[in-house]
Design a protein around this motif. Structure first.
Motif, PDB file in Angstrom:
ATOM      1  N   LEU A   1       0.844  -1.205   0.000  1.00 51.34           N
ATOM      2  CA  LEU A   1       0.000   0.000   0.000  1.00 51.34           C
ATOM      3  C   LEU A   1       0.867   1.239   0.000  1.00 51.34           C
ATOM      4  O   LEU A   1       1.927   1.268   0.623  1.00 51.34           O
ATOM      5  CB  LEU A   1      -0.848   0.103   1.270  1.00 51.34           C
ATOM      6  N   ASN A   2       0.334   2.231  -0.649  1.00 55.39           N
ATOM      7  CA  ASN A   2       1.050   3.496  -0.697  1.00 55.39           C
ATOM      8  C   ASN A   2       0.005   4.615  -0.635  1.00 55.39           C
ATOM      9  O   ASN A   2      -0.895   4.666  -1.459  1.00 55.39           O
ATOM     10  CB  ASN A   2       1.819   3.552  -2.024  1.00 55.39           C
TER      11      ASN A   2
ATOM     12  N   THR B   1       3.333   4.071   3.833  1.00 52.62           N
ATOM     13  CA  THR B   1       3.334   2.872   2.992  1.00 52.62           C
ATOM     14  C   THR B   1       3.277   1.653   3.909  1.00 52.62           C
ATOM     15  O   THR B   1       3.692   1.705   5.075  1.00 52.62           O
ATOM     16  CB  THR B   1       4.595   2.748   2.106  1.00 52.62           C
ATOM     17  N   TYR B   2       2.764   0.594   3.365  1.00 55.19           N
ATOM     18  CA  TYR B   2       2.744  -0.663   4.100  1.00 55.19           C
ATOM     19  C   TYR B   2       3.158  -1.771   3.134  1.00 55.19           C
ATOM     20  O   TYR B   2       2.574  -1.925   2.054  1.00 55.19           O
ATOM     21  CB  TYR B   2       1.344  -0.948   4.658  1.00 55.19           C
ATOM     22  N   ASP B   3       4.175  -2.491   3.549  1.00 53.74           N
ATOM     23  CA  ASP B   3       4.692  -3.586   2.736  1.00 53.74           C
ATOM     24  C   ASP B   3       4.231  -4.892   3.386  1.00 53.74           C
ATOM     25  O   ASP B   3       4.724  -5.259   4.453  1.00 53.74           O
ATOM     26  CB  ASP B   3       6.221  -3.469   2.705  1.00 53.74           C
ATOM     27  N   GLY B   4       3.279  -5.541   2.775  1.00 56.81           N
ATOM     28  CA  GLY B   4       2.702  -6.750   3.355  1.00 56.81           C
ATOM     29  C   GLY B   4       3.687  -7.896   3.439  1.00 56.81           C
ATOM     30  O   GLY B   4       3.652  -8.684   4.385  1.00 56.81           O
TER      31      GLY B   4
ATOM     32  N   ARG C   1       5.894  -4.333   7.071  1.00 55.03           N
ATOM     33  CA  ARG C   1       6.602  -3.155   7.544  1.00 55.03           C
ATOM     34  C   ARG C   1       5.914  -1.866   7.095  1.00 55.03           C
ATOM     35  O   ARG C   1       5.396  -1.797   5.982  1.00 55.03           O
ATOM     36  CB  ARG C   1       8.041  -3.181   7.011  1.00 55.03           C
ATOM     37  N   TYR C   2       5.937  -0.878   7.996  1.00 55.64           N
ATOM     38  CA  TYR C   2       5.327   0.416   7.696  1.00 55.64           C
ATOM     39  C   TYR C   2       6.391   1.458   7.435  1.00 55.64           C
ATOM     40  O   TYR C   2       7.492   1.370   7.953  1.00 55.64           O
ATOM     41  CB  TYR C   2       4.536   0.947   8.901  1.00 55.64           C
TER      42      TYR C   2
ATOM     43  N   ILE D   1      -6.019  -3.958   9.997  1.00 53.11           N
ATOM     44  CA  ILE D   1      -5.039  -4.795   9.283  1.00 53.11           C
ATOM     45  C   ILE D   1      -5.555  -6.211   9.058  1.00 53.11           C
ATOM     46  O   ILE D   1      -5.227  -6.849   8.058  1.00 53.11           O
ATOM     47  CB  ILE D   1      -3.670  -4.788  10.016  1.00 53.11           C
ATOM     48  N   LEU D   2      -6.423  -6.660   9.969  1.00 49.98           N
ATOM     49  CA  LEU D   2      -6.959  -8.014   9.804  1.00 49.98           C
ATOM     50  C   LEU D   2      -7.855  -8.115   8.578  1.00 49.98           C
ATOM     51  O   LEU D   2      -8.049  -9.184   8.026  1.00 49.98           O
ATOM     52  CB  LEU D   2      -7.743  -8.415  11.059  1.00 49.98           C
TER      53      LEU D   2
END
Ligand SMILES: *[C@@H]1O[C@H](CO)[C@@H](O)[C@H](O)[C@H]1NC(C)=O
Ligand SMILES: *[C@@H]1O[C@H](CO)[C@@H](O)[C@H](O)[C@H]1NC(C)=O
Ligand SMILES: *[C@@H]1O[C@H](CO)[C@@H](O)[C@H](O)[C@H]1NC(C)=O
Ligand SMILES: *[C@@H]1O[C@H](CO)[C@@H](O)[C@H](O)[C@H]1NC(C)=O
Ligand SMILES: *[C@@H]1O[C@H](CO)[C@@H](O)[C@H](O)[C@H]1NC(C)=O
Length: 302
Positions: free
Chosen positions: A58-59, A69-72, A76-77, A91-92
């Motif tokens: 996500l960005n 950003t979130y790197d699944g 990591r954020y 997040i769930l």
């Protein structure tokens, strides 16, 4: 058989092959002083395929600048340090397509937020405009009506006192006492009004509302003494007016008590109605006094 597999390939091209993620069509959200806890910027993907966090990225950008950003894959954020409160809403539910974020009111800035979601080789972006709504707890027109009604109550009271003082006998002590009552009410209401019209849902604005509404009680009992200057013994109608005025006050206070903890306040109309009743009763009382003067016969009737 051959035709069927062509169909299958075509469907595949339309679905996964198009590499386009689709979003729930929410284009704007607003927030205001009542969003004291957190602001939610919704971004919901409607056609995720893999339902796996590891394959998602996500960005989020504001006005074109990346801030979250979130790197699944690595779980990591990254957060810009001016947006430290930003977090995924849920997040769930990320794998269900919920890419929405939340942030504190303090860090929220109005603007165009872009939510970019990548799922393996598919990607999509969606823009949501965050707007700032009203900065007021009580809307200006509501504040105006509440403050106006309280001041009108004082004005009508002075009008009654002035009229009775001219037309009937009234001791100097009574005149001074009535004048003091009006003065005290104004001394409390005016600073209260100044606090009430302040921006934000703060202790100051709540306190202000109390200061505007509560002192109007001081105008209720004196009505009896004003009537006393007109009649030896105030008739039933005068007593009823006093009771109605007290009732108006109780309604206003009930509205006040329910409005105080609420944002947005839902019982403003009750506060306004209560003060309105006080004003209407005061106006009727004044008209009644004028009628009595015009028809002095009534005075003779006990
Ligand atoms: C805001 O969003 C609503 C519904 O999501 C839409 O009906 C409205 O047209 C939007 N307003 C603007 C100015 O984009
Ligand atoms: C602000 O709060 C209201 C209700 O209190 C809610 O409907 C709205 O969605 C919130 N706005 C945002 C941006 O979170
Ligand atoms: C954070 O955002 C501000 C304003 O949008 C920008 O000037 C700054 O470079 C950003 N910082 C980082 C580390 O990206
Ligand atoms: C996921 O979202 C749905 C509605 O979109 C909600 O009912 C559900 O409780 C959420 N699940 C979790 C684990 O938060
Ligand atoms: C967001 O974008 C729209 C259209 O590009 C623009 O009209 C609007 O002013 C922008 N809003 C903000 C808060 O920058």
């Amino acid at each position: 058989m051959w035709a069927l597999s062509v169909c299958w390939v075509l469907l595949g091209t339309l679905g996964a092959g198009s590499a386009q993620l689709m979003f729930k069509k929410i284009h704007n959200v607003s927030f205001d002083v009542c969003n004291t806890t957190e602001i939610i910027i919704p971004c919901i993907v409607t056609n995720l395929q893999r339902f796996s966090r590891e394959e998602m990225f996500l960005n989020w950008k504001i006005d074109g600048k990346e801030f979250f950003t979130y790197d699944g894959y690595e779980n990591r954020y990254f957060k810009n340090n001016t947006f430290l409160s930003v977090d995924l809403l849920d997040i769930l539910n990320l794998t269900a397509g919920v890419a929405s974020i939340k942030m504190s009111l303090k860090e929220a800035v109005p603007g165009n937020y872009t939510c970019i979601v990548v799922e393996r080789n598919r990607e999509g972006e969606h823009v949501i405009e965050l707007r700032y709504g009203t900065p007021f707890w009580f809307q200006p027109v509501e504040s105006f009506l509440v403050i106006g009604a309280a001041i009108l109550a004082v004005a009508l009271f002075l009008l009654q006192v002035g009229y009775v003082a001219v037309k009937f006998e009234m001791s100097l002590l009574k005149k001074i006492s009535f004048g003091l009552v009006a003065l005290i009410v104004m001394i409390i209401v005016v600073p209260g009004a100044a606090l009430l019209v302040k921006e934000g849902f703060t202790l100051a604005s709540q306190f202000g509302l109390g200061l505007v509404v509560l002192p109007t009680i001081l105008l209720v009992p004196p009505l009896f003494f004003v009537f006393q200057s007109v009649f030896e013994k105030p008739p039933l109608f005068a007593i009823i007016l006093i009771i109605l005025k007290a009732l108006g006050y109780l309604i206003a206070v009930a509205g006040l008590a329910t409005s105080l903890p609420e944002c947005p306040p839902k019982q403003t109309s009750v506060v306004i109605a209560g003060l309105g009743i006080i004003d209407i009763v005061a106006a009727i009382a004044f008209i009644y006094m004028v009628v009595i003067v015009k028809n002095p016969v009534c005075i003779a009737v006990p």
